[in-house]
Design a protein around this motif. Structure first.
Motif, PDB file in Angstrom:
ATOM      1  N   ARG A   5      31.833  44.031  34.634  1.00  0.00           N
ATOM      2  CA  ARG A   5      30.577  43.622  35.280  1.00  0.00           C
ATOM      3  C   ARG A   5      29.524  44.729  35.198  1.00  0.00           C
ATOM      4  O   ARG A   5      28.352  44.465  34.863  1.00  0.00           O
ATOM      5  CB  ARG A   5      30.878  43.268  36.747  1.00  0.00           C
ATOM      6  CG  ARG A   5      29.718  42.755  37.545  1.00  0.00           C
ATOM      7  CD  ARG A   5      30.186  42.388  38.951  1.00  0.00           C
ATOM      8  NE  ARG A   5      30.556  43.550  39.741  1.00  0.00           N
ATOM      9  CZ  ARG A   5      29.741  44.222  40.540  1.00  0.00           C
ATOM     10  NH1 ARG A   5      28.485  43.825  40.671  1.00  0.00           N
ATOM     11  NH2 ARG A   5      30.165  45.274  41.223  1.00  0.00           N
ATOM     12  N   GLY A  32      38.860  51.148  37.909  1.00  0.00           N
ATOM     13  CA  GLY A  32      38.929  49.727  38.263  1.00  0.00           C
ATOM     14  C   GLY A  32      37.822  48.968  37.548  1.00  0.00           C
ATOM     15  O   GLY A  32      37.013  48.269  38.169  1.00  0.00           O
ATOM     16  N   GLY A  39      46.292  51.563  33.737  1.00  0.00           N
ATOM     17  CA  GLY A  39      47.029  52.471  34.609  1.00  0.00           C
ATOM     18  C   GLY A  39      46.415  52.509  35.988  1.00  0.00           C
ATOM     19  O   GLY A  39      45.436  51.804  36.266  1.00  0.00           O
ATOM     20  N   ASP A  40      46.993  53.348  36.834  1.00  0.00           N
ATOM     21  CA  ASP A  40      46.546  53.519  38.221  1.00  0.00           C
ATOM     22  C   ASP A  40      45.454  54.592  38.237  1.00  0.00           C
ATOM     23  O   ASP A  40      45.685  55.724  37.809  1.00  0.00           O
ATOM     24  CB  ASP A  40      47.763  53.962  39.048  1.00  0.00           C
ATOM     25  CG  ASP A  40      47.411  54.358  40.471  1.00  0.00           C
ATOM     26  OD1 ASP A  40      46.262  54.137  40.893  1.00  0.00           O
ATOM     27  OD2 ASP A  40      48.312  54.887  41.154  1.00  0.00           O
ATOM     28  N   PHE A  41      44.276  54.244  38.756  1.00  0.00           N
ATOM     29  CA  PHE A  41      43.180  55.217  38.695  1.00  0.00           C
ATOM     30  C   PHE A  41      43.365  56.407  39.629  1.00  0.00           C
ATOM     31  O   PHE A  41      42.602  57.373  39.569  1.00  0.00           O
ATOM     32  CB  PHE A  41      41.805  54.566  38.856  1.00  0.00           C
ATOM     33  CG  PHE A  41      41.557  53.777  40.125  1.00  0.00           C
ATOM     34  CD1 PHE A  41      41.679  54.351  41.372  1.00  0.00           C
ATOM     35  CD2 PHE A  41      41.146  52.450  40.049  1.00  0.00           C
ATOM     36  CE1 PHE A  41      41.410  53.628  42.531  1.00  0.00           C
ATOM     37  CE2 PHE A  41      40.883  51.706  41.197  1.00  0.00           C
ATOM     38  CZ  PHE A  41      41.019  52.308  42.445  1.00  0.00           C
ATOM     39  N   GLU A  64      34.727  54.606  34.545  1.00  0.00           N
ATOM     40  CA  GLU A  64      34.798  53.628  35.637  1.00  0.00           C
ATOM     41  C   GLU A  64      36.246  53.438  36.059  1.00  0.00           C
ATOM     42  O   GLU A  64      37.121  53.093  35.264  1.00  0.00           O
ATOM     43  CB  GLU A  64      34.203  52.260  35.262  1.00  0.00           C
ATOM     44  CG  GLU A  64      34.373  51.289  36.444  1.00  0.00           C
ATOM     45  CD  GLU A  64      33.520  50.037  36.441  1.00  0.00           C
ATOM     46  OE1 GLU A  64      32.751  49.820  35.493  1.00  0.00           O
ATOM     47  OE2 GLU A  64      33.642  49.269  37.426  1.00  0.00           O
ATOM     48  N   GLU A  94      42.125  50.755  34.403  1.00  0.00           N
ATOM     49  CA  GLU A  94      42.327  49.458  35.065  1.00  0.00           C
ATOM     50  C   GLU A  94      43.829  49.158  35.152  1.00  0.00           C
ATOM     51  O   GLU A  94      44.557  49.304  34.170  1.00  0.00           O
ATOM     52  CB  GLU A  94      41.574  48.366  34.281  1.00  0.00           C
ATOM     53  CG  GLU A  94      41.817  46.951  34.700  1.00  0.00           C
ATOM     54  CD  GLU A  94      41.537  46.652  36.173  1.00  0.00           C
ATOM     55  OE1 GLU A  94      40.425  46.937  36.639  1.00  0.00           O
ATOM     56  OE2 GLU A  94      42.454  46.148  36.847  1.00  0.00           O
ATOM     57  N   LEU A  95      44.240  48.717  36.342  1.00  0.00           N
ATOM     58  CA  LEU A  95      45.647  48.402  36.582  1.00  0.00           C
ATOM     59  C   LEU A  95      46.060  47.069  35.967  1.00  0.00           C
ATOM     60  O   LEU A  95      47.190  46.889  35.518  1.00  0.00           O
ATOM     61  CB  LEU A  95      45.841  48.330  38.107  1.00  0.00           C
ATOM     62  CG  LEU A  95      47.232  48.349  38.681  1.00  0.00           C
ATOM     63  CD1 LEU A  95      47.961  49.636  38.312  1.00  0.00           C
ATOM     64  CD2 LEU A  95      47.162  48.234  40.209  1.00  0.00           C
ATOM     65  N   MET A 109      42.810  41.503  33.732  1.00  0.00           N
ATOM     66  CA  MET A 109      41.377  41.796  33.877  1.00  0.00           C
ATOM     67  C   MET A 109      40.850  42.431  32.587  1.00  0.00           C
ATOM     68  O   MET A 109      39.757  42.087  32.101  1.00  0.00           O
ATOM     69  CB  MET A 109      41.134  42.735  35.069  1.00  0.00           C
ATOM     70  CG  MET A 109      41.420  42.120  36.433  1.00  0.00           C
ATOM     71  SD  MET A 109      40.259  40.832  36.947  1.00  0.00           S
ATOM     72  CE  MET A 109      38.965  41.777  37.742  1.00  0.00           C
ATOM     73  N   PHE A 143      45.217  41.544  40.931  1.00  0.00           N
ATOM     74  CA  PHE A 143      44.251  40.885  40.048  1.00  0.00           C
ATOM     75  C   PHE A 143      44.974  40.391  38.792  1.00  0.00           C
ATOM     76  O   PHE A 143      44.686  40.797  37.678  1.00  0.00           O
ATOM     77  CB  PHE A 143      43.108  41.851  39.714  1.00  0.00           C
ATOM     78  CG  PHE A 143      42.238  42.139  40.909  1.00  0.00           C
ATOM     79  CD1 PHE A 143      41.026  41.492  41.071  1.00  0.00           C
ATOM     80  CD2 PHE A 143      42.642  43.039  41.889  1.00  0.00           C
ATOM     81  CE1 PHE A 143      40.219  41.732  42.180  1.00  0.00           C
ATOM     82  CE2 PHE A 143      41.843  43.295  42.996  1.00  0.00           C
ATOM     83  CZ  PHE A 143      40.642  42.644  43.146  1.00  0.00           C
ATOM     84  N   TYR A 187      37.615  35.330  37.872  1.00  0.00           N
ATOM     85  CA  TYR A 187      36.875  36.391  38.589  1.00  0.00           C
ATOM     86  C   TYR A 187      35.359  36.236  38.466  1.00  0.00           C
ATOM     87  O   TYR A 187      34.643  36.215  39.462  1.00  0.00           O
ATOM     88  CB  TYR A 187      37.325  37.771  38.072  1.00  0.00           C
ATOM     89  CG  TYR A 187      36.669  38.935  38.776  1.00  0.00           C
ATOM     90  CD1 TYR A 187      37.197  39.441  39.963  1.00  0.00           C
ATOM     91  CD2 TYR A 187      35.506  39.529  38.282  1.00  0.00           C
ATOM     92  CE1 TYR A 187      36.596  40.504  40.620  1.00  0.00           C
ATOM     93  CE2 TYR A 187      34.899  40.589  38.937  1.00  0.00           C
ATOM     94  CZ  TYR A 187      35.449  41.075  40.099  1.00  0.00           C
ATOM     95  OH  TYR A 187      34.845  42.127  40.758  1.00  0.00           O
TER      96      TYR A 187
HETATM   97  C1  LIG Z   1      37.080  44.262  43.172  1.00  0.00           C
HETATM   98  S1  LIG Z   1      37.567  44.438  41.496  1.00  0.00           S
HETATM   99  C2  LIG Z   1      36.150  45.275  40.838  1.00  0.00           C
HETATM  100  C3  LIG Z   1      36.070  45.169  39.337  1.00  0.00           C
HETATM  101  C4  LIG Z   1      34.798  45.759  38.741  1.00  0.00           C
HETATM  102  N1  LIG Z   1      34.683  47.183  38.995  1.00  0.00           N
HETATM  103  C5  LIG Z   1      33.569  45.049  39.296  1.00  0.00           C
HETATM  104  O1  LIG Z   1      32.731  45.721  39.897  1.00  0.00           O
HETATM  105  O2  LIG Z   1      33.458  43.837  39.127  1.00  0.00           O
HETATM  106  C6  LIG Z   1      38.762  45.745  41.632  1.00  0.00           C
HETATM  107  C7  LIG Z   1      39.402  46.123  40.311  1.00  0.00           C
HETATM  108  O3  LIG Z   1      40.131  47.329  40.465  1.00  0.00           O
HETATM  109  C8  LIG Z   1      41.410  47.194  39.900  1.00  0.00           C
HETATM  110  N2  LIG Z   1      42.314  48.097  40.616  1.00  0.00           N
HETATM  111  C9  LIG Z   1      42.706  48.005  41.908  1.00  0.00           C
HETATM  112  N3  LIG Z   1      43.511  49.038  42.234  1.00  0.00           N
HETATM  113  C10 LIG Z   1      43.640  49.787  41.099  1.00  0.00           C
HETATM  114  C11 LIG Z   1      44.326  50.983  40.790  1.00  0.00           C
HETATM  115  N4  LIG Z   1      45.058  51.623  41.711  1.00  0.00           N
HETATM  116  N5  LIG Z   1      44.225  51.484  39.547  1.00  0.00           N
HETATM  117  C12 LIG Z   1      43.489  50.845  38.595  1.00  0.00           C
HETATM  118  N6  LIG Z   1      42.801  49.707  38.829  1.00  0.00           N
HETATM  119  C13 LIG Z   1      42.876  49.179  40.073  1.00  0.00           C
HETATM  120  C14 LIG Z   1      41.749  45.731  40.076  1.00  0.00           C
HETATM  121  O4  LIG Z   1      42.762  45.311  39.182  1.00  0.00           O
HETATM  122  C15 LIG Z   1      40.400  45.074  39.820  1.00  0.00           C
HETATM  123  O5  LIG Z   1      40.193  44.830  38.458  1.00  0.00           O
END
Ligand SMILES: C[S@@+](CC[C@H](N)C(=O)[O-])C[C@H]1O[C@@H](n2cnc3c(N)ncnc32)[C@H](O)[C@@H]1O
Length: 243
Positions: A52, A47, A91-93, A45, A68-69, A73, A6, A14
Motif C-alpha cells: 500500500r 510489515g 521473516g519476522d521484522f 518497510e 514481511e511475515l 501478503m 495475515f 486485504y
Molecule cells: C496491518 S498490515 C499493514 C500492511 C502494510 N504495511 C499497509 O500499510 O497496508 C500488517 C502487516 O504486517 C505483517 N506482520 C505482522 N507482524 C509481523 C512480524 N512480526 N514480522 C513481519 N511482518 C509482520 C502482517 O503479515 C501484515 O502484512
C-alpha cells in the motif's frame, strides 16, 4: 516466530476490505512524509503487506526493501505492477536482517502492536537501529490506546459499527493486550478476524528507542504534521539514530 494472522483469506481480501486506506488522500501524505526523510537514500518497510505504501514510495524513486511475515501478503504485492522494483524478505521484522543500510525505516498502520510482548517490541527497535545509517530515522504510525475514553470499569471499545462491519477491541490492562475482533457480512456470509495486539504508549516507545540508540526527533498526530496533543488518537513519531 510470531503467529501469522495475515494468511491467504485475509491477504486475498486485504485491499478491498480496507479500501479506504488505499485512498490517495490517505496514502499520499504518508508517502510524501517518508520520501522527504529518505531523500536519495533507501527505505526499509517492516510489515510491507500488499505494498500500500511501498509501491507509491518506490514510484517516487525511493529504493524500498520490505520485511514481511506472511507469504500470502507478499504474493499479493508481487502480483502488482511495479513490484519488481521492491525487494522483499519473508521473516519476522523484530529479528530478520537484510543486506544494505537505510536512511529511513518505517512501520505504519499500528503494526508495532502486532508484536505482543515488550521484549519483541524492544527487539524490533534494535533491529531497525542495526539497519539504519547514522542519522537515519525510524518512523512509526500507531494509535493511542482508547483507555482514557472508556467509562470507568469498561474494557471494550467499538471502533467500527456499520450494518456490514462490526469491529471492537477488548483491553486487558494487566497484560497490555487489546484483543481485536472484526465481523463482516460479505455477500450474506459472516467473515471474522480476531487477533491480540500489544498497545503501547508514546513514552514507552521513546524508551525503546533510547535503548536502541535513537532519540525522538518529531511527533505529530498525522502524516500532515498536525500537532500532537492530549486529544490525539494516533501519532506519527520519528526517532533518529544517534549512535
Ligand atoms: C496491518 S498490515 C499493514 C500492511 C502494510 N504495511 C499497509 O500499510 O497496508 C500488517 C502487516 O504486517 C505483517 N506482520 C505482522 N507482524 C509481523 C512480524 N512480526 N514480522 C513481519 N511482518 C509482520 C502482517 O503479515 C501484515 O502484512
Amino acid at each position: 516466530m510470531p503467529k501469522n494472522y495475515f494468511d491467504e483469506p485475509i491477504a486475498k481480501g486485504y485491499d478491498a476490505r480496507w479500501a479506504d486506506l488505499f485512498e490517495p488522500a490517505v496514502v499520499e501524505p504518508a508517502v510524501s512524509f517518508l520520501a522527504d526523510l529518505a531523500g536519495t537514500g533507501a527505505a526499509l518497510e517492516l510489515g510491507i503487506g500488499t505494498g500500500r505504501i511501498a509501491l507509491p514510495l518506490s514510484r517516487r524513486g525511493v529504493r524500498v526493501h520490505g520485511i514481511e511475515l506472511s507469504a500470502a501478503m507478499v504474493a499479493q504485492l508481487q502480483a502488482k505492477p511495479g513490484a519488481d522494483n521492491i525487494a522483499v524478505t519473508v521473516g519476522d521484522f523484530a529479528t530478520t536482517r537484510v543486506d544494505g543500510s537505510f536512511k529511513v525505516a518505517y512501520l505504519v498502520r499500528n503494526t508495532i502492536t502486532n508484536l505482543t510482548t515488550q521484549d519483541e517490541q524492544v527487539e524490533c527497535f534494535r533491529n531497525v537501529a542495526a539497519h539504519l545509517e547514522p542519522g537515519g530515522c525510524f518512523v512509526i504510525e500507531v494509535y493511542i490506546p482508547e483507555l482514557q475514553r472508556l467509562p470507568p470499569g469498561e474494557t471494550i471499545h467499538a471502533f467500527t459499527v456499520t450494518p456490514t462491519h462490526l469491529g471492537f477491541e477488548e483491553y486487558d490492562v494487566a497484560t497490555q493486550i487489546a484483543f481485536s475482533h472484526h465481523y463482516w457480512m460479505v455477500d450474506g456470509q459472516l467473515e471474522t478476524f480476531s487477533a491480540p495486539f500489544r498497545y503501547v504508549w508514546p513514552s514507552e516507545l521513546d524508551l525503546m528507542a533510547q535503548l536502541a540508540g535513537m532519540i525522538l526527533r518529531e511527533r505529530w498526530s498525522s502524516w500532515e504534521r498536525e500537532p500532537f496533543t492530549s486529544d490525539s488518537r494516533s501519532h506519527v513519531s520519528v526517532w533518529e539514530k544517534t549512535r
